[in-house]
Design a protein around this motif. Structure first.
Motif, PDB file in Angstrom:
ATOM      1  N   HIS A 213       0.839  -1.189   0.000  1.00  0.00           N
ATOM      2  CA  HIS A 213       0.000   0.000   0.000  1.00  0.00           C
ATOM      3  C   HIS A 213       0.876   1.243   0.000  1.00  0.00           C
ATOM      4  N   LEU A 214       0.374   2.252  -0.675  1.00  0.00           N
ATOM      5  CA  LEU A 214       1.058   3.529  -0.826  1.00  0.00           C
ATOM      6  C   LEU A 214       0.299   4.610  -0.095  1.00  0.00           C
ATOM      7  N   GLU A 215       1.028   5.589   0.431  1.00  0.00           N
ATOM      8  CA  GLU A 215       0.411   6.817   0.913  1.00  0.00           C
ATOM      9  C   GLU A 215       0.930   7.943   0.035  1.00  0.00           C
ATOM     10  N   MET A 216      -0.003   8.671  -0.567  1.00  0.00           N
ATOM     11  CA  MET A 216       0.335   9.720  -1.523  1.00  0.00           C
ATOM     12  C   MET A 216      -0.347  11.022  -1.116  1.00  0.00           C
ATOM     13  N   LYS A 217       0.268  12.136  -1.517  1.00  0.00           N
ATOM     14  CA  LYS A 217      -0.364  13.447  -1.351  1.00  0.00           C
ATOM     15  C   LYS A 217      -0.447  14.131  -2.704  1.00  0.00           C
ATOM     16  N   PHE A 218      -1.510  14.915  -2.865  1.00  0.00           N
ATOM     17  CA  PHE A 218      -1.700  15.682  -4.088  1.00  0.00           C
ATOM     18  C   PHE A 218      -1.308  17.119  -3.777  1.00  0.00           C
ATOM     19  N   VAL A 219      -0.144  17.539  -4.307  1.00  0.00           N
ATOM     20  CA  VAL A 219       0.470  18.811  -3.922  1.00  0.00           C
ATOM     21  C   VAL A 219       0.643  19.688  -5.156  1.00  0.00           C
ATOM     22  N   HIS A 220      -0.088  20.800  -5.192  1.00  0.00           N
ATOM     23  CA  HIS A 220       0.026  21.746  -6.308  1.00  0.00           C
ATOM     24  C   HIS A 220      -0.116  21.042  -7.662  1.00  0.00           C
ATOM     25  N   GLY A 221      -1.102  20.147  -7.747  1.00  0.00           N
ATOM     26  CA  GLY A 221      -1.376  19.467  -9.008  1.00  0.00           C
ATOM     27  C   GLY A 221      -0.464  18.307  -9.334  1.00  0.00           C
ATOM     28  N   GLU A 222       0.384  17.904  -8.371  1.00  0.00           N
ATOM     29  CA  GLU A 222       1.295  16.782  -8.593  1.00  0.00           C
ATOM     30  C   GLU A 222       1.166  15.764  -7.462  1.00  0.00           C
ATOM     31  N   TRP A 223       1.358  14.484  -7.821  1.00  0.00           N
ATOM     32  CA  TRP A 223       1.326  13.419  -6.819  1.00  0.00           C
ATOM     33  C   TRP A 223       2.727  13.228  -6.224  1.00  0.00           C
ATOM     34  N   LYS A 224       2.774  13.146  -4.897  1.00  0.00           N
ATOM     35  CA  LYS A 224       4.019  12.897  -4.190  1.00  0.00           C
ATOM     36  C   LYS A 224       3.826  11.690  -3.265  1.00  0.00           C
ATOM     37  N   MET A 225       4.833  10.848  -3.195  1.00  0.00           N
ATOM     38  CA  MET A 225       4.749   9.654  -2.360  1.00  0.00           C
ATOM     39  C   MET A 225       5.223   9.948  -0.943  1.00  0.00           C
ATOM     40  N   ILE A 226       4.364   9.668   0.020  1.00  0.00           N
ATOM     41  CA  ILE A 226       4.742   9.792   1.425  1.00  0.00           C
ATOM     42  C   ILE A 226       5.525   8.553   1.844  1.00  0.00           C
ATOM     43  N   GLU A 227       4.960   7.371   1.583  1.00  0.00           N
ATOM     44  CA  GLU A 227       5.683   6.139   1.860  1.00  0.00           C
ATOM     45  C   GLU A 227       5.006   4.960   1.186  1.00  0.00           C
ATOM     46  N   ILE A 228       5.712   3.845   1.190  1.00  0.00           N
ATOM     47  CA  ILE A 228       5.204   2.594   0.648  1.00  0.00           C
ATOM     48  C   ILE A 228       5.475   1.501   1.678  1.00  0.00           C
ATOM     49  N   ASN A 229       4.530   0.583   1.831  1.00  0.00           N
ATOM     50  CA  ASN A 229       4.690  -0.530   2.762  1.00  0.00           C
ATOM     51  C   ASN A 229       4.360  -1.841   2.055  1.00  0.00           C
ATOM     52  N   PRO A 230       5.103  -2.916   2.340  1.00  0.00           N
ATOM     53  CA  PRO A 230       4.990  -4.158   1.570  1.00  0.00           C
ATOM     54  C   PRO A 230       3.855  -5.074   2.012  1.00  0.00           C
ATOM     55  N   ARG A 231       2.706  -4.508   2.297  1.00  0.00           N
ATOM     56  CA  ARG A 231       1.557  -5.275   2.768  1.00  0.00           C
ATOM     57  C   ARG A 231       0.322  -4.417   2.587  1.00  0.00           C
ATOM     58  N   MET A 232      -0.839  -5.008   2.753  1.00  0.00           N
ATOM     59  CA  MET A 232      -2.039  -4.180   2.774  1.00  0.00           C
ATOM     60  C   MET A 232      -2.084  -3.405   4.085  1.00  0.00           C
ATOM     61  N   SER A 233      -2.784  -2.305   4.087  1.00  0.00           N
ATOM     62  CA  SER A 233      -2.912  -1.495   5.291  1.00  0.00           C
ATOM     63  C   SER A 233      -3.659  -2.284   6.360  1.00  0.00           C
ATOM     64  N   GLY A 234      -3.320  -2.017   7.618  1.00  0.00           N
ATOM     65  CA  GLY A 234      -3.939  -2.751   8.716  1.00  0.00           C
ATOM     66  C   GLY A 234      -5.247  -2.130   9.165  1.00  0.00           C
ATOM     67  N   GLY A 235      -5.577  -2.388  10.413  1.00  0.00           N
ATOM     68  CA  GLY A 235      -6.818  -1.849  10.969  1.00  0.00           C
ATOM     69  C   GLY A 235      -8.046  -2.426  10.280  1.00  0.00           C
ATOM     70  N   VAL A 236      -8.956  -1.543   9.889  1.00  0.00           N
ATOM     71  CA  VAL A 236     -10.226  -1.986   9.290  1.00  0.00           C
ATOM     72  C   VAL A 236     -10.219  -1.860   7.770  1.00  0.00           C
ATOM     73  N   MET A 237      -9.034  -1.808   7.168  1.00  0.00           N
ATOM     74  CA  MET A 237      -8.980  -1.590   5.722  1.00  0.00           C
ATOM     75  C   MET A 237      -9.722  -2.667   4.944  1.00  0.00           C
ATOM     76  N   ASN A 238      -9.608  -3.930   5.372  1.00  0.00           N
ATOM     77  CA  ASN A 238     -10.306  -4.985   4.637  1.00  0.00           C
ATOM     78  C   ASN A 238     -11.818  -4.781   4.695  1.00  0.00           C
ATOM     79  N   GLN A 239     -12.330  -4.374   5.871  1.00  0.00           N
ATOM     80  CA  GLN A 239     -13.767  -4.102   5.993  1.00  0.00           C
ATOM     81  C   GLN A 239     -14.197  -2.944   5.104  1.00  0.00           C
ATOM     82  N   ILE A 240     -13.375  -1.891   5.052  1.00  0.00           N
ATOM     83  CA  ILE A 240     -13.709  -0.724   4.231  1.00  0.00           C
ATOM     84  C   ILE A 240     -13.866  -1.127   2.769  1.00  0.00           C
ATOM     85  N   ILE A 241     -12.874  -1.841   2.252  1.00  0.00           N
ATOM     86  CA  ILE A 241     -12.910  -2.224   0.837  1.00  0.00           C
ATOM     87  C   ILE A 241     -14.032  -3.215   0.557  1.00  0.00           C
ATOM     88  N   GLU A 242     -14.244  -4.153   1.476  1.00  0.00           N
ATOM     89  CA  GLU A 242     -15.298  -5.147   1.242  1.00  0.00           C
ATOM     90  C   GLU A 242     -16.684  -4.522   1.294  1.00  0.00           C
TER      91      GLU A 242
END
Length: 354
Positions: A213-242
């Motif tokens: 999963h990636l965390e990105m920001k939209f800054v002045h019309g451009e995408w910037k990467m905050i970070e990348i992690n080698p797994r799906m996001s934790g917490g309730v992410m699976n429930q959100i998508i489902e």
């Protein structure tokens, strides 16, 4: 077994299971920092060939920045190594305040520090250097703009963006995500640019099969990467998508780790909002009320209370200090959020001062 981090011992134990007639079909982890470790064991056993080197790279935030340095998604960053001159690092950063300082193995916003000016820089850097004396520290510019989380699944070089979720972040000197809106409301042009960024990141990190999963920001019309992690996001992410799509992402990731092609067919089309709860004081938890009331709100799909009675609760210093969550869905973005917030107000934490 006693030592799960001893790879040879783990492989030996798996071999014993196979000798007893057990069938081993996959080796997978959803937990930092065991993602690449599990993928490496899978490769050793001749199971699904997940992109081990790519996952290992993603587990180190400094290594990722250096690999992606040539891409426009990379903001200003520098690295403080043990023994470096503090004054020299200060000079590099002077035009970019406010900045972020974090260790390369940080997850869940743990030990990620927001530094507003040069006066606070030395104190923050020394704090992390004392905590991680033998580790480099990553220093990045703080970017203003809406923040998004992207769930990515790659199978045989076929990149799928399973979900784009807008994040609501609590800035309190740390970075605590307290709200998730799915799907994120971005334009087709913004999405097209975003997908191109994702493709370039996946290509340069070498991820041919696996999830991240990636965390990105939209800054002045451009995408910037905050970070990348080698797994799906934790917490309730699976429930959100489902709830939003009908896709069980955990199930599809497991299929990839079994060597099977994922099936990412949407059977639902709902707006989903997840609200996490934090507290503004510290104390020993005496009781929690309101979960049942929260569940009575129409549209509420899931309510989670994390801490057990007797635990010490604190102000949020990392994502681990989020103590409850409400997930709601509706046909509109506004209504889903309205339902979740109303339900969240039912939940009360009672603390004994500590």
């Amino acid at each position: 077994m006693k030592n799960l981090l001893n790879e040879s011992c783990v492989i030996e134990e798996i071999s014993k299971l196979k000798e007893k007639g057990k069938q081993i079909d996959a080796c997978v982890s959803f937990i930092d920092p065991y993602i690449s470790y599990a993928a490496r064991i899978s490769m050793h056993l001749g199971l699904a060939q997940i992109s081990v080197e790519s996952l290992l790279l993603m587990e180190n935030k400094v290594a990722v920045r250096e690999r992606l340095n040539n891409l426009p998604i990379t903001p200003f960053y520098t690295v403080f190594h043990p023994g470096d001159s503090l004054k020299e690092v200060e000079k590099k950063c002077k035009s970019f305040y406010p900045i972020i300082i974090k260790p390369p193995i940080s997850n869940g916003s743990k030990d990620v520090l927001f530094v507003e000016n040069v006066e606070k820089f030395e104190k923050a850097l020394n704090h992390l250097h004392q905590k991680y004396p033998n580790s480099p520290l990553l220093i990045e510019e703080f970017l203003l703009g809406p923040q998004y989380l992207l769930e990515i699944l790659v199978y045989n070089n076929d990149i799928k963006v399973v979900g784009v979720i807008e994040q609501e972040v609590l800035y309190n000197g740390r970075f605590i995500v307290i709200g998730y809106k799915f799907p994120a409301m971005i334009s087709m042009d913004e999405y097209k640019d975003l997908y191109e960024c994702v493709s370039s990141i996946v290509e340069q990190t070498g991820l041919s099969t696996g999830s991240c999963h990636l965390e990105m920001k939209f800054v002045h019309g451009e995408w910037k990467m905050i970070e990348i992690n080698p797994r799906m996001s934790g917490g309730v992410m699976n429930q959100i998508i489902e709830e939003g799509t009908g896709i069980n992402l955990v199930k599809e990731i497991l299929k990839v780790n079994l060597g099977e092609e994922p099936t990412l067919i949407e059977t639902e089309k709902k707006h989903v909002y997840a609200r996490y709860l934090t507290i503004g004081s510290s104390g020993r938890l005496l009781k929690v009320t309101g979960k049942e009331l929260a569940l009575t709100h129409e549209g509420v799909k899931y309510v989670y209370i994390k801490p057990l009675l007797g635990r010490i609760l604190t102000n949020p210093y990392s994502m681990g200090n989020r103590y409850a969550c409400v997930v709601a869905s509706s046909d509109s973005e506004e209504r889903a959020k309205e339902i979740a917030l109303a339900a969240a107000r039912e939940i009360k934490f009672y603390l004994e001062p500590y």
